[in-house]
Design an enzyme around this catalytic site. Structure first.
Site, PDB file in Angstrom:
ATOM      1  N   ARG A  88     -95.729  16.657 -28.751  1.00  0.00           N
ATOM      2  CA  ARG A  88     -95.203  17.713 -29.616  1.00  0.00           C
ATOM      3  C   ARG A  88     -93.732  17.488 -29.941  1.00  0.00           C
ATOM      4  O   ARG A  88     -93.146  18.282 -30.666  1.00  0.00           O
ATOM      5  CB  ARG A  88     -95.350  19.053 -28.904  1.00  0.00           C
ATOM      6  CG  ARG A  88     -96.500  19.918 -29.419  1.00  0.00           C
ATOM      7  CD  ARG A  88     -96.536  21.157 -28.573  1.00  0.00           C
ATOM      8  NE  ARG A  88     -97.187  22.277 -29.138  1.00  0.00           N
ATOM      9  CZ  ARG A  88     -98.427  22.653 -28.880  1.00  0.00           C
ATOM     10  NH1 ARG A  88     -99.192  21.910 -28.111  1.00  0.00           N
ATOM     11  NH2 ARG A  88     -98.900  23.767 -29.391  1.00  0.00           N
ATOM     12  N   ARG A 122    -107.847  35.090 -33.796  1.00  0.00           N
ATOM     13  CA  ARG A 122    -108.496  34.136 -32.883  1.00  0.00           C
ATOM     14  C   ARG A 122    -108.855  34.800 -31.549  1.00  0.00           C
ATOM     15  O   ARG A 122    -108.081  35.570 -31.001  1.00  0.00           O
ATOM     16  CB  ARG A 122    -107.541  32.969 -32.637  1.00  0.00           C
ATOM     17  CG  ARG A 122    -108.091  31.954 -31.652  1.00  0.00           C
ATOM     18  CD  ARG A 122    -107.421  30.630 -31.795  1.00  0.00           C
ATOM     19  NE  ARG A 122    -106.086  30.585 -31.222  1.00  0.00           N
ATOM     20  CZ  ARG A 122    -105.351  29.475 -31.157  1.00  0.00           C
ATOM     21  NH1 ARG A 122    -105.829  28.347 -31.647  1.00  0.00           N
ATOM     22  NH2 ARG A 122    -104.151  29.494 -30.625  1.00  0.00           N
ATOM     23  N   ARG A 153    -105.353  35.318 -26.790  1.00  0.00           N
ATOM     24  CA  ARG A 153    -104.215  34.696 -26.110  1.00  0.00           C
ATOM     25  C   ARG A 153    -102.961  35.520 -26.344  1.00  0.00           C
ATOM     26  O   ARG A 153    -102.731  35.997 -27.448  1.00  0.00           O
ATOM     27  CB  ARG A 153    -104.005  33.275 -26.658  1.00  0.00           C
ATOM     28  CG  ARG A 153    -104.927  32.266 -26.024  1.00  0.00           C
ATOM     29  CD  ARG A 153    -104.885  30.937 -26.709  1.00  0.00           C
ATOM     30  NE  ARG A 153    -103.547  30.435 -26.979  1.00  0.00           N
ATOM     31  CZ  ARG A 153    -103.290  29.216 -27.467  1.00  0.00           C
ATOM     32  NH1 ARG A 153    -104.293  28.390 -27.716  1.00  0.00           N
ATOM     33  NH2 ARG A 153    -102.067  28.820 -27.700  1.00  0.00           N
TER      34      ARG A 153
END
Ligand code: AMP
Length: 207
Positions: A88, A122, A153
């Site tokens: 990343r 999500r 999440r």
């Protein structure tokens, strides 16, 4: 084949990697999943990672590099693997190159406004890591694979999503050029359905 999935949060890296695992029989290595597991188990790595993960910032490079290096040394990675969410930063990519040979980097491309809509809807399975969008669930709250209760999440809240996008643009997007310069970048437009995107990913890998 050793594959990297690049792309902003919500582009579908995890979903595409899970589908490819079934097709190619090589493991999906998700640093996000590994960090969340470590956090649930309260390990030293988990405790160290918690505040970064929950705010949408990046966990320090040396922490994630160490867990990836250890994971890639396991037997099931001998015939190939997919890295989902790692590297990343350019530093992570340079360190990775010291202990792994990457064949292809697939960049899953998606505009910001679509990302916020996808991530805020999500839902994930804390047991098998399957991912859904509320629009696919028809009101159900359990995982279709294993029956566990789905969760949202913590870092899928709108404020944290915006921070994750900023972090992506500043720190991760430079990897697109990094892998383009190495001649191993394939870009896939991921605005279609999961199945359409999967067909494009497979085509990109065959190219
Ligand atoms: P993901 O599931 O890939 O969206 O990752 C969730 C969170 O875990 C990220 O927002 C970061 O806080 C952390 N994380 C995952 N992979 C990395 C990485 N390669 N480097 C730094 N932090 C990471």
């Amino acid at each position: 084949m050793n594959i990297i999935f690049l792309g902003p949060p919500g582009a579908g890296k995890g979903t595409q990697a899970q589908l490819l695992t079934k097709e190619l029989g090589i493991p999906q290595i998700s640093t996000g999943d590994m960090l969340r597991k470590a956090m649930r188990e309260g390990t030293k790595t988990g405790l160290e990672a918690k505040r970064y993960v929950e705010s949408g910032g990046l966990v320090p490079d040396e922490v994630v590099i160490a867990i990836v290096k250890e994971r890639l040394a396991e037997d099931d990675c001998k015939n190939g693997y997919m890295l989902d969410g790692f590297p990343r930063t350019v530093f992570q990519a340079e360190e990775l190159a010291k202990f792994a040979k990457i064949d292809v980097a697939v960049d899953l491309d998606l505009p910001d406004e679509v990302i916020v809509e996808r991530l805020s809807g999500r839902r994930v399975c804390p047991n098998c890591n399957a991912t859904y969008h509320v629009s696919q669930l028809g009101g159900s709250t359990v995982c279709k694979n294993c029956g566990a209760e789905l969760i949202q999440r913590k870092d899928d809240s709108e404020e944290t999503i915006r921070n994750r996008l900023k972090v992506y643009t500043e720190q991760t997007a430079p990897l697109i050029d990094y892998y383009r310069r190495q001649g191993i970048l394939r870009t896939v437009d991921c605005q279609g359905t999961v199945e359409e995107n999967f067909a494009l990913v497979k085509r990109a890998l065959e190219a």
